[in-house]
Enzyme design. Structure first.
Site, PDB file in Angstrom:
ATOM      1  N   TYR B 142      27.641 -11.861  -5.624  1.00 40.55           N
ATOM      2  CA  TYR B 142      27.097 -12.432  -4.390  1.00 40.55           C
ATOM      3  C   TYR B 142      26.366 -13.749  -4.656  1.00 40.55           C
ATOM      4  O   TYR B 142      26.237 -14.579  -3.757  1.00 40.55           O
ATOM      5  CB  TYR B 142      26.134 -11.462  -3.698  1.00 40.55           C
ATOM      6  CG  TYR B 142      26.789 -10.240  -3.060  1.00 40.55           C
ATOM      7  CD1 TYR B 142      28.167 -10.072  -3.068  1.00 40.55           C
ATOM      8  CD2 TYR B 142      26.025  -9.261  -2.441  1.00 40.55           C
ATOM      9  CE1 TYR B 142      28.764  -8.966  -2.494  1.00 40.55           C
ATOM     10  CE2 TYR B 142      26.621  -8.149  -1.849  1.00 40.55           C
ATOM     11  CZ  TYR B 142      27.989  -8.009  -1.880  1.00 40.55           C
ATOM     12  OH  TYR B 142      28.567  -6.906  -1.301  1.00 40.55           O
ATOM     13  N   LYS B 189      32.494  -0.351 -13.355  1.00 41.71           N
ATOM     14  CA  LYS B 189      33.954  -0.324 -13.465  1.00 41.71           C
ATOM     15  C   LYS B 189      34.288  -0.821 -14.868  1.00 41.71           C
ATOM     16  O   LYS B 189      34.965  -1.842 -15.052  1.00 41.71           O
ATOM     17  CB  LYS B 189      34.574  -1.193 -12.360  1.00 41.71           C
ATOM     18  CG  LYS B 189      36.080  -1.067 -12.240  1.00 41.71           C
ATOM     19  CD  LYS B 189      36.570   0.223 -11.593  1.00 41.71           C
ATOM     20  CE  LYS B 189      38.085   0.278 -11.597  1.00 41.71           C
ATOM     21  NZ  LYS B 189      38.624   1.553 -11.063  1.00 41.71           N
ATOM     22  N   ASP B 222      35.004   3.492  -7.945  1.00 44.99           N
ATOM     23  CA  ASP B 222      35.950   4.128  -7.018  1.00 44.99           C
ATOM     24  C   ASP B 222      35.746   5.645  -7.000  1.00 44.99           C
ATOM     25  O   ASP B 222      35.759   6.279  -5.949  1.00 44.99           O
ATOM     26  CB  ASP B 222      37.402   3.740  -7.335  1.00 44.99           C
ATOM     27  CG  ASP B 222      37.758   3.834  -8.803  1.00 44.99           C
ATOM     28  OD1 ASP B 222      36.857   3.778  -9.669  1.00 44.99           O
ATOM     29  OD2 ASP B 222      38.956   3.977  -9.114  1.00 44.99           O
ATOM     30  N   ASP B 246      25.600  -2.333  -2.891  1.00 43.32           N
ATOM     31  CA  ASP B 246      25.719  -2.600  -1.459  1.00 43.32           C
ATOM     32  C   ASP B 246      26.665  -1.573  -0.829  1.00 43.32           C
ATOM     33  O   ASP B 246      26.345  -0.921   0.179  1.00 43.32           O
ATOM     34  CB  ASP B 246      26.267  -4.023  -1.279  1.00 43.32           C
ATOM     35  CG  ASP B 246      26.289  -4.473   0.164  1.00 43.32           C
ATOM     36  OD1 ASP B 246      25.641  -3.818   1.003  1.00 43.32           O
ATOM     37  OD2 ASP B 246      26.960  -5.486   0.455  1.00 43.32           O
ATOM     38  N   ASP B 250      25.311   1.827   1.296  1.00 48.39           N
ATOM     39  CA  ASP B 250      25.651   1.920   2.718  1.00 48.39           C
ATOM     40  C   ASP B 250      26.481   3.173   2.996  1.00 48.39           C
ATOM     41  O   ASP B 250      26.283   3.846   4.005  1.00 48.39           O
ATOM     42  CB  ASP B 250      26.377   0.653   3.189  1.00 48.39           C
ATOM     43  CG  ASP B 250      25.389  -0.485   3.446  1.00 48.39           C
ATOM     44  OD1 ASP B 250      24.175  -0.218   3.490  1.00 48.39           O
ATOM     45  OD2 ASP B 250      25.822  -1.628   3.601  1.00 48.39           O
TER      46      ASP B 250
END
Ligand SMILES: [Mg+2]
Ligand SMILES: [Mg+2]
Lengths: 355, 355
Positions: B142, B189, B222, B246, B250
């Site tokens: 980001y 990951k 994942d 994030d 959420d």
């Protein structure tokens, strides 16, 4: 018509479930007047055992000359648990996707009425959910330039996309939406990422110029992760980049209640590969207990890919009937006595008798 | 003790819910013998209206000299729906996080017994779930370098992390786990990303050398997105980088059944800011219907941050009792007649009478 299918059964339960998919395709052939011929190729652990290579050149050749690839599953504990293994079964699949130029992954997710009680979500959230997830498979941060500083204290990964990489998968997603509820949801993070803004521009332009009849909407990936749980029915076709697709499609895979029903397609401009999303499940190998439905539904996707949509729908309808009648393996109903072969046979017979 | 709190109420329902958090802190003061003084600062749309700037310098000064920041909510439709707005309320919060060096975001997620029926997940999946999510807030993709080619056909975003950025938040997460069930799950990951491999190395080293009593495990992002639905009870403290945090936080926010209960902390080495995760909900402004519990629970996090753990727990226990007794706003119980102030008063009185 005559179709040549490359059959890569792989490891563990791969051969058993792929065999039922082959049976189903042969039934489709009889019912609809097609001929499917199968050419077998080695891949995965069995290919390492026999040739030292998880994807022998001969297998690539078989795939390149076939009209489509039917894939079982790969992976074997003797490689997975050995950190020193130099070749791994999974490398076979990654290399194959690359060799065949498969840049789009498609995953259908559907809530089957008889399985709603198996879902972790409440019935009223999931009933009627039916979506297709289009995930870009060869670009983005998973394949971008990686860097580790010499002192090992700083690392980076580059996420990059080109207009060309985006537009080719976007058109596939819009074409799929045409045959469905005519809605595409682009999942991105365009409020922060430059690549997401490029996705949004390219996809918006294609929607406007080429698919005015399709509704296009946008969701930030963090919101999409919420909406997948709150209201999965809102989705028809989801279109997204590689990493977001990895996360969202795996999240979506659990809402239907069984991973044993989920098939996937990996397609490019000239080739297509069809496989269940479950693994090789070595503990179940040879016991006639593996659920063949994901593999059978991957054969339905293969039929769609060949342009045989009616035939693909016939397979899906037969699967719906098997599920509705409780003709399922014990993973879906612990009291069931149907084995892998019995479920496959039931579906095959249904397809032939439907015509 | 005496504590100076910067009070940034913001827009919409922000002032109403923050007022109840202030009441609660004053009750804690009476019950435990502390003095909280509040210094108010402008932020968001109201700051733009009054000064032209969503984060006036005076507000930053107030925050810098306070022991902690209690934040309401920001956002107003007159800016949100105007694409030409040059200054936006949300810029105030982003700039404030930066000015205060807030690099860690903490979100508690808990399944409250009386609200299980509101969760989209089935009761047996969610009952007893109680986790803290530690998300890195100022690094990663980001904030990495962005690039768009001159012809607009190629875009990229860089994700980068340093050992220092990882270790400072990792220690915070391990310290939190010490006071809980002593388990940290690193979400990454690492099978594909160089930055994830750096996270894994740095976090593993800190775990071994400094926190041998804490269990550390790893989940690919994942898989974490699946596990959050399949079995949220497995999580104690989740530690992850900015974008994964994030998405996962959420996703986690919806499993408890109400976003009106979720608080968050943003902390750095010298400052801390505490806020509900819900927005400014302008439609509800001034109607005494907004749920104050998320704001009250953010005051509990503020107390923890000040080292007042017993006091923080007293607030959480009072909230538990209010929920158990049905003293809630109408978003949680449509038949309820309790308003924002009544719920806040009830919780405040409980805190004072408990001592
Ligand atoms: Mg995955
Ligand atoms: Mg978010």
């Amino acid at each position: 018509m005559e179709y040549k299918i490359a059959l890569l059964s792989g490891d563990g339960i791969g051969p058993e479930v792929a065999k039922q998919a082959v049976n189903v395709l042969e039934s489709v052939g009889k019912a609809f007047g097609h001929t499917f011929t199968f050419e077998e190729g080695l891949v995965g652990a069995i290919a390492i055992d026999k040739t030292g290579n998880p994807l022998p050149d001969e297998t690539i050749k078989i795939c390149l000359r076939g009209d489509a690839v039917l894939f079982g599953a790969i992976g074997d504990p003797k490689y997975d648990t050995n950190p020193d293994a130099k070749v791994r079964p999974e490398q076979g699949l990654l290399k194959l996707r690359k060799s065949l130029g498969l840049y789009t992954n498609v995953r259908p997710v559907k809530a089957y009425p008889t399985l709603l009680d198996k879902s972790p979500l409440k019935r009223n959230r999931i009933e009627g959910a039916d979506m297709l997830i289009y995930r870009e498979l060869t670009g983005g941060i998973y394949f971008g330039e990686k860097h580790l500083s010499e002192d090992g204290k700083q690392a980076s990964d580059l996420c990059s996309y080109s207009e060309e990489e985006i537009s080719r998968i976007a058109r596939m997603a819009f074409e799929a939406a045409k045959l469905r509820r005519k809605k595409v949801t682009l999942v991105d993070k365009a409020n922060v990422l430059e690549t997401s803004r490029l996705w949004r521009r390219v996809v918006t332009k294609i929607a406007k110029e080429e698919y005015p009849q399709i509704e296009l909407d946008f969701l930030f990936v963090d919101n999409a992760a919420m909406q997948m749980i709150l209201d999965p029915r809102q989705f028809d076709v989801i279109l997204t980049e590689n990493m977001f697709g990895d996360i969202i499609s795996d999240e979506a895979s659990v809402i239907g209640g069984s991973i044993g029903l989920l098939a996937s397609a990996s397609v490019g401009d000239e080739h297509g590969l069809f496989e269940p999303i479950h693994g090789s499940y070595p503990q179940a190998k040879g016991k006639n207990i593996a659920n063949p439905i994901a593999s059978i539904l991957s054969a339905a996707l293969l039929l769609d890919y060949l342009g045989l949509n009616e035939e693909g729908n016939a397979v899906r309808e037969a699967v719906d009937i098997a599920l509705a009648n409780g003709v399922v393996t014990s993973d879906l109903d612990e009291h069931s006595t149907y084995g892998t072969k019995a479920v496959g046979d039931y579906i095959s017979v249904l397809i032939q008798s439907a015509e």
